[in-house]
Scaffold this motif. Structure first.
Motif, short mmCIF file in Angstrom:
data_model
loop_
_atom_site.label_atom_id
_atom_site.label_comp_id
_atom_site.label_asym_id
_atom_site.label_seq_id
_atom_site.Cartn_x
_atom_site.Cartn_y
_atom_site.Cartn_z
N GLN A 296 5.39 -21.02 45.97
CA GLN A 296 4.44 -21.47 46.61
C GLN A 296 2.92 -21.57 45.71
O GLN A 296 2.26 -22.46 45.58
CB GLN A 296 3.99 -20.80 47.94
N ALA A 297 3.00 -20.51 44.91
CA ALA A 297 1.78 -20.24 43.97
C ALA A 297 1.96 -21.45 42.80
O ALA A 297 1.00 -21.70 42.17
CB ALA A 297 1.83 -18.87 43.32
N GLU A 298 3.14 -21.69 42.36
CA GLU A 298 3.40 -22.89 41.56
C GLU A 298 2.88 -24.08 42.07
O GLU A 298 2.23 -24.76 41.40
CB GLU A 298 4.65 -22.90 40.95
N LYS A 299 3.14 -24.55 43.23
CA LYS A 299 2.92 -25.73 43.67
C LYS A 299 1.51 -26.04 44.32
O LYS A 299 0.99 -27.09 44.31
CB LYS A 299 3.88 -26.06 44.70
N LYS A 300 0.98 -24.83 44.89
CA LYS A 300 -0.44 -24.92 45.47
C LYS A 300 -1.46 -24.17 44.96
O LYS A 300 -1.03 -23.14 44.20
CB LYS A 300 -0.32 -24.45 47.06
N ILE A 301 -2.67 -24.35 45.35
CA ILE A 301 -3.70 -23.66 44.57
C ILE A 301 -4.26 -22.48 45.73
O ILE A 301 -4.24 -22.49 46.78
CB ILE A 301 -4.70 -24.50 44.16
N ALA B 85 -8.91 -11.66 43.57
CA ALA B 85 -7.72 -12.42 43.45
C ALA B 85 -6.90 -11.88 42.46
O ALA B 85 -5.66 -12.02 42.53
CB ALA B 85 -8.16 -13.99 43.08
N ALA B 86 -7.42 -11.41 41.42
CA ALA B 86 -6.70 -10.77 40.21
C ALA B 86 -5.95 -9.41 40.74
O ALA B 86 -4.64 -9.23 40.31
CB ALA B 86 -7.65 -10.47 38.96
N GLN B 87 -6.76 -8.84 41.38
CA GLN B 87 -6.15 -7.49 42.04
C GLN B 87 -5.00 -7.77 42.91
O GLN B 87 -4.08 -6.81 43.06
CB GLN B 87 -7.11 -6.81 42.60
N HIS B 88 -5.10 -9.00 43.65
CA HIS B 88 -3.93 -9.17 44.50
C HIS B 88 -2.91 -10.17 44.27
O HIS B 88 -2.24 -10.90 44.85
CB HIS B 88 -4.51 -9.66 46.05
N SER B 89 -3.13 -10.47 42.75
CA SER B 89 -1.92 -11.31 42.33
C SER B 89 -1.95 -12.84 42.99
O SER B 89 -1.00 -13.42 42.86
CB SER B 89 -0.57 -10.73 42.34
N PHE B 90 -3.27 -13.44 43.03
CA PHE B 90 -3.40 -14.83 43.73
C PHE B 90 -3.57 -15.46 42.36
O PHE B 90 -4.54 -15.37 41.53
CB PHE B 90 -4.44 -14.69 44.46
N SER B 91 -2.65 -16.50 42.15
CA SER B 91 -2.71 -17.40 40.94
C SER B 91 -3.32 -18.67 41.38
O SER B 91 -3.51 -19.14 42.47
CB SER B 91 -1.36 -17.40 40.38
N ASN B 92 -3.40 -19.75 40.42
CA ASN B 92 -3.82 -20.96 40.56
C ASN B 92 -5.00 -21.01 41.04
O ASN B 92 -5.16 -21.75 42.14
CB ASN B 92 -2.86 -21.94 41.04
#
Length: 637
Positions: free
Chosen positions: A5-10, A41-48
């Motif tokens: 999901q992280a690869e396809k969505k932001i 976001a960085a702390q919880h590994s949220f990408s894109n």
């Protein structure tokens, strides 16, 4: 959010600042909001990550350019998560805000997070202090230790270290007439039962309540926030977060139990210890490992049967046991008795603790030296990874520089630029942190020194090493590696590696055996030889179980029969004679003959001559001297 999901969505980071918000200070500025959201976001590994920013727009107006662009991306299915500092950043009109968060976001499967500043600041988000604490009258966000309840919490942790499970502890607390947390809070005028006058079953503890107390990091002095969240203010159901998503602030209040005790309790809870036919759990379960296959060792215990009326208690390799159950072969037995293990463990703990306390400086030096040897290979691997991470950091610098150039000349759009830049920067931040940690690990042995001090404190705390107890096993033993047995000079020998907590496997200086210990070892060796000979005779059919053994008397050398294989004498006379001879041999000493001057050995203290001839000659000389003396006296008279 899954990796696919992280690869396809932001992940949409929304910031808004109105003219009224500017007067509140710098905390709500766009720059601080961006920094705050990026860190979360960085702390919880949220990408894109993609920013949507409305600067100078009122919260009552939803016709904002960045907000409209965010809503369009949500409707297009591009967004997986919307992250904002608080609910007021979305808008001040709560009905309209509720439409977006409760209707629109849910319709398109978008997760919404409004970060609570209180929780992020280290203040507890719960309204009530947990069992064992009470709120500070001068600061509602600070907890003080409630000594009456804290004593129960310490008691629960101590019972866990002693090997008791949560449900067993609950039964013990009930028998001790200790109030449950709910009943205790009601008596204090706190909790959900504070208005009730009659508390039903105030001592009805259960295993779940005990397990909840054991699992809380707050008892180490930490504040834990964001254990749960609600999807909206209308939905009262709490969504439980995994421990990885908790936000923990260390040392915010006084601890009830230390870190070592809490971590030991968590380790013991992870290892199941079932009660077998004997009715109790073996404290060594989960600590023993096979040296060959690495699997755990199984414990086998029984009270005995009618055919075999004796108890048994031993371990063997689980791989070997499971393979035999499937009529297959794998690994080997690695059989070892619990009695032998407990003896080895007690001797190791006693010897290491005594040596550490009496030779503290030398002990620290030995542990440091052993640690350097163990870390030699780890240091090579760490250096290899460190060089690889440094090269990747340099590559990312080049990539980011080229990305800026592509954005400057218009080769990529702003949205694509933000997405790529956020990903590269996140990877570079993680690599830089890894490099820093690796360099610190290579440059310092401070942790080893701290571990030695922790072991010394543990050794000094334990004052009685006469008996091996369950708390001693749980506090001192990290793991035990059992090797396959070998035959050396006809004796069965087996290597057992005992790893102590904080210092690992520690080889003590081999002490010199005293004459008494050497004699004891020789006697044990003779006993093993006799037992082996008896077993070989039985296996060869030379002797039947229950029939008398044919033996040779140690004193007279004649054959006799006995029901025991270790009988030495044919009767009481030979036994007494042999013991007299042994006692005389113990009194033997060298003397010098009073006649001829020759050295000889005797068992009597009053013997002066080596033989009867010398004795007669000496007596003749003595009589001659006496006669001559008498004649001289007669002449004088």
């Amino acid at each position: 959010m899954s990796s696919t999901q992280a690869e396809k969505k932001i992940t949409a980071l929304y910031e808004r600042l109105s003219r009224d918000d500017e007067s509140a200070g710098d905390s709500n500025s766009i720059v601080n909001q961006k920094k705050y959201l990026e860190g979360y976001a960085a702390q919880h590994s949220f990408s894109n990550i993609v920013h949507y920013t409305d600067d100078g727009w009122s919260g009552g107006n939803f016709d904002r350019p960045a907000w409209k662009r965010l809503v369009a991306d949500i409707e297009a299915g591009k967004v997986a998560l919307v992250l904002t500092k608080d609910m007021s950043r979305i808008g001040r009109d709560y009905l309209q805000t509720g439409f977006y968060t409760e209707v629109l976001f849910r319709k398109f499967g978008v997760r919404f997070i409004a970060i609570r500043v209180k929780g992020e600041s280290g203040k507890p988000t719960t309204n009530c202090a947990i069992y064992g604490y009470k709120k500070d009258p001068n600061d509602k966000y600070h907890w003080l230790v409630d000594e009456e309840a804290a004593a129960v919490v310490r008691h629960i942790f101590q019972l866990t270290i002693e090997g008791h499970g949560p449900y067993e502890i609950a039964t013990m607390l009930c028998e001790e007439k200790i109030e449950t947390p709910a009943a205790y809070f009601a008596r204090q005028g706190r909790g959900v039962w504070k208005s009730r006058e009659d508390i039903p079953r105030p001592y009805s503890w259960n295993g779940f309540a005990v397990g909840q107390i054991l699992s809380k990091p707050e008892y180490m002095g930490h504040t834990v926030n964001f254990r749960t969240h609600k999807e909206s203010y209308k939905d009262k159901r709490a969504v439980v977060h995994s421990p990885e998503d908790w936000l923990i602030f260390e040392d915010t209040h006084e601890a009830i139990v230390d870190k070592e005790t809490w971590e030991l309790a968590q380790k013991l809870r992870k290892t199941p210890r079932r009660h077998d036919t004997i009715g109790e759990a073996n404290p060594l379960t989960g600590l023993l490992y096979c040296a060959d296959c690495g699997a755990k060792l199984y414990n086998h215990r029984s009270r005995g049967t009618a055919a075999k009326p004796y108890s048994s208690d031993w371990f063997d390799c689980s791989t070997y046991t499971l393979a035999r159950q499937s009529h297959d072969t794998a690994c080997s037995n690695h059989h070892i008795s619990t009695k032998a293990l407990r003896t080895l463990i007690l001797e190791t703990i006693r010897a290491a603790s005594t040596y550490a306390i009496s030779n503290e400086a030398e002990f620290i030096q030995k542990v440091r030296a052993a640690s350097e040897v163990r870390q030699a290979q780890a240091a090579k691997d760490l250096k290899r990874k460190l060089n690889k991470d440094k090269r990747r950091c340099e590559e990312l610098d080049t990539i980011i520089k080229k990305l800026y150039e592509s954005y400057a000349v218009g080769r990529i759009g702003e949205e694509r630029f933000d997405t790529l830049l956020a990903g590269y920067e996140q990877e570079q931040t993680a690599l830089c942190q890894s490099v820093t940690e690796a360099e610190a690990a290579l440059d310092s042995f401070e942790q080893d020194t701290a571990n030695v001090e922790r072991f010394l404190a543990l050794a000094k705390k334990c004052t009685d090493f006469s008996e091996l107890t369950t708390p001693m096993i749980n506090e001192f033993i990290e793991k035990i590696i059992v090797h396959a047995p070998e035959k050396i000079n006809g004796d069965r020998t087996q290597q057992v590696d005992i790893y102590l907590k904080f210092i690992g496997r520690f080889d003590l200086p081999a002490p010199e055996l005293t004459p008494e210990e050497e004699k004891r070892q020789a006697a044990l060796h003779r006993h093993r030889v006799k037992s082996r000979e008896r077993y070989q005779k039985i296996m060869a059919g030379e002797h039947a179980v229950g029939q008398p053994f044919k033996l040779v008397c140690k004193c007279c050398g004649e054959e006799f029969e006995s029901t025991r294989s270790n009988t030495l004498f044919c009767g009481s006379n030979c036994r007494a004679k042999s013991y007299r001879q042994e006692a005389a041999a113990g009194r033997s000493h060298e003397c010098v003959c009073g006649n001829c001057g020759k050295a000889f050995t005797t068992t009597r203290s009053d013997v002066k001559y080596c033989c009867e001839a010398c004795q007669r000659k000496a007596h003749s000389k003595m009589r001659y001297r006496q006669k001559w003396a008498e004649e001289q006296e007669a002449e004088i008279v």
